[in-house]
Design an enzyme around this catalytic site. Structure first.
Site, short mmCIF file in Angstrom:
data_model
loop_
_atom_site.label_atom_id
_atom_site.label_comp_id
_atom_site.label_asym_id
_atom_site.label_seq_id
_atom_site.Cartn_x
_atom_site.Cartn_y
_atom_site.Cartn_z
N GLY A 14 -0.10 -2.50 -4.61
CA GLY A 14 0.79 -2.11 -5.71
C GLY A 14 0.72 -0.62 -5.98
N ILE B 38 -31.64 2.68 -7.11
CA ILE B 38 -32.74 1.93 -6.51
C ILE B 38 -32.69 0.50 -7.04
CG2 ILE B 38 -34.22 3.95 -6.17
CD1 ILE B 38 -35.72 3.03 -8.76
N GLN C 97 -1.34 1.70 -5.53
CA GLN C 97 -1.84 2.58 -4.46
C GLN C 97 -1.03 2.44 -3.17
OE1 GLN C 97 -6.26 2.81 -4.16
NE2 GLN C 97 -6.25 1.49 -5.97
N GLY C 98 -0.03 1.60 -3.18
CA GLY C 98 0.93 1.61 -2.09
C GLY C 98 0.95 0.42 -1.15
N LYS D 272 -19.89 -0.34 -9.31
CA LYS D 272 -20.20 0.29 -8.00
C LYS D 272 -21.60 0.88 -8.02
CE LYS D 272 -15.49 0.97 -6.59
NZ LYS D 272 -14.85 0.73 -7.93
P1 BMP Z 1 -4.90 -0.63 -9.07
O1 BMP Z 1 -4.32 -1.91 -8.42
O2 BMP Z 1 -4.35 -0.43 -10.44
O3 BMP Z 1 -4.78 0.54 -8.19
O4 BMP Z 1 -6.47 -0.89 -9.31
C1 BMP Z 1 -7.36 -1.05 -8.27
C2 BMP Z 1 -8.71 -1.45 -8.79
O5 BMP Z 1 -9.60 -1.60 -7.67
C3 BMP Z 1 -9.37 -0.44 -9.71
O6 BMP Z 1 -10.14 -1.16 -10.66
C4 BMP Z 1 -10.30 0.35 -8.81
O7 BMP Z 1 -11.46 0.80 -9.47
C5 BMP Z 1 -10.68 -0.70 -7.78
N1 BMP Z 1 -11.00 -0.15 -6.44
C6 BMP Z 1 -10.08 0.60 -5.74
O8 BMP Z 1 -8.96 0.85 -6.17
N2 BMP Z 1 -10.43 1.05 -4.48
C7 BMP Z 1 -11.65 0.81 -3.94
O9 BMP Z 1 -11.89 1.21 -2.82
C8 BMP Z 1 -12.58 0.06 -4.67
C9 BMP Z 1 -12.23 -0.43 -5.93
O10 BMP Z 1 -13.09 -1.15 -6.62
#
Ligand code: BMP
Length: 235
Positions: A187, A76, A189-190, A72
């Protein structure tokens, strides 16, 4: 680089108490023919002994997948270019940077450099955590425009807020852009598998749902078949 037809990108964020290199290589070994690609980031890099291991991981992913480095980036242009260079030499081919840094001397420099190397830029235009609705979502259109003007191959938009994914898709269409939408938040995160594709995403980034399972391959197969059903509805 082909993406093997799958719309799944596995986020390789390791759990505590594992040998990170072995953990990573095992998941790649069991899922490689079934996914569009893999994403690595700081949680993995901070625990890896040397760049030799990262090179080994990139090689194990094979020649025809998205090998995404997710730092991410938000710096610059010149510094982002010097950051990605060694990862390109290791074999990685997609790089994530924030769109909010802007175009001139920022994303444009990174994008030109990546293009010259045959690598791809993915710009973050929104994020999956709640806090992003107070910040990034307020300037969503601007961020998508910056991503498109930079010639991004793709943008990141949150599966956790399908309304935002739909809006990003609408703006991309309005701008006649073919940029792909990559959606995390499935998953753990829901958001249910398939829901981001349903909202207009091209790929779903899935981490813990796959990587914390005792059967990562089985979970990927399940998600692929959900995706097939979603995509067939929209054909
Ligand atoms: P997970 O499915 O275990 O929640 O992982 C999500 C992945 O996506 C992580 O590597 C996280 O850094 C990335 N990610 C995210 O969850 N939300 C964002 O907005 C941007 C991401 O890169």
């Amino acid at each position: 680089m082909s993406t093997q037809g799958s719309r799944v990108i596995i986020a390789l964020d390791p759990p505590d108490n594992v040998d990170v290199a072995r953990w990573c290589l095992e998941i790649i070994g069991s899922t490689r023919p079934l996914v569009a690609g893999y994403k690595i980031g700081l949680p993995l890099m901070a625990r890896i002994e040397s760049t030799r291991v990262l090179k080994e991981i990139a090689e194990a992913m094979g020649g025809s997948v998205l090998k995404i480095v997710d730092l991410k980036l938000a710096d610059i242009g010149d510094i982002m270019v010097s950051t990605v260079k060694p990862f390109i030499d290791m074999g990685f081919n997609v790089f994530i940077a924030h769109a909010f840094i802007g175009l001139e001397d920022g994303l444009d420099k990174l994008s030109r450099f990546l293009h010259g190397k045959g690598a791809r830029l993915v710009a973050v235009v929104s994020m999956s955590h709640k806090g992003a609705s107070r910040t990034m979502d307020k300037m969503l259109r601007e961020l998508v425009e910056i991503a498109v003007e930079a010639g991004s191959w793709g943008v990141v938009a949150p599966a956790t807020r399908p309304r935002v994914v739909r809006e990003v898709r609408r703006i991309l269409e309005e701008l006649s852009s073919r940029a792909r939408i990559l959606s995390p938040g499935i998953g753990a995160q829901g958001a249910p598998p398939g829901s981001a594709l349903e909202a207009g995403a091209d790929y779903e980034i899935v981490g813990r749902l796959v990587t914390r399972s005792s059967d990562p391959r089985g979970v990927v197969e399940e998600i692929n078949s959900i995706h097939k059903r979603v995509l067939s509805k929209h054909d």
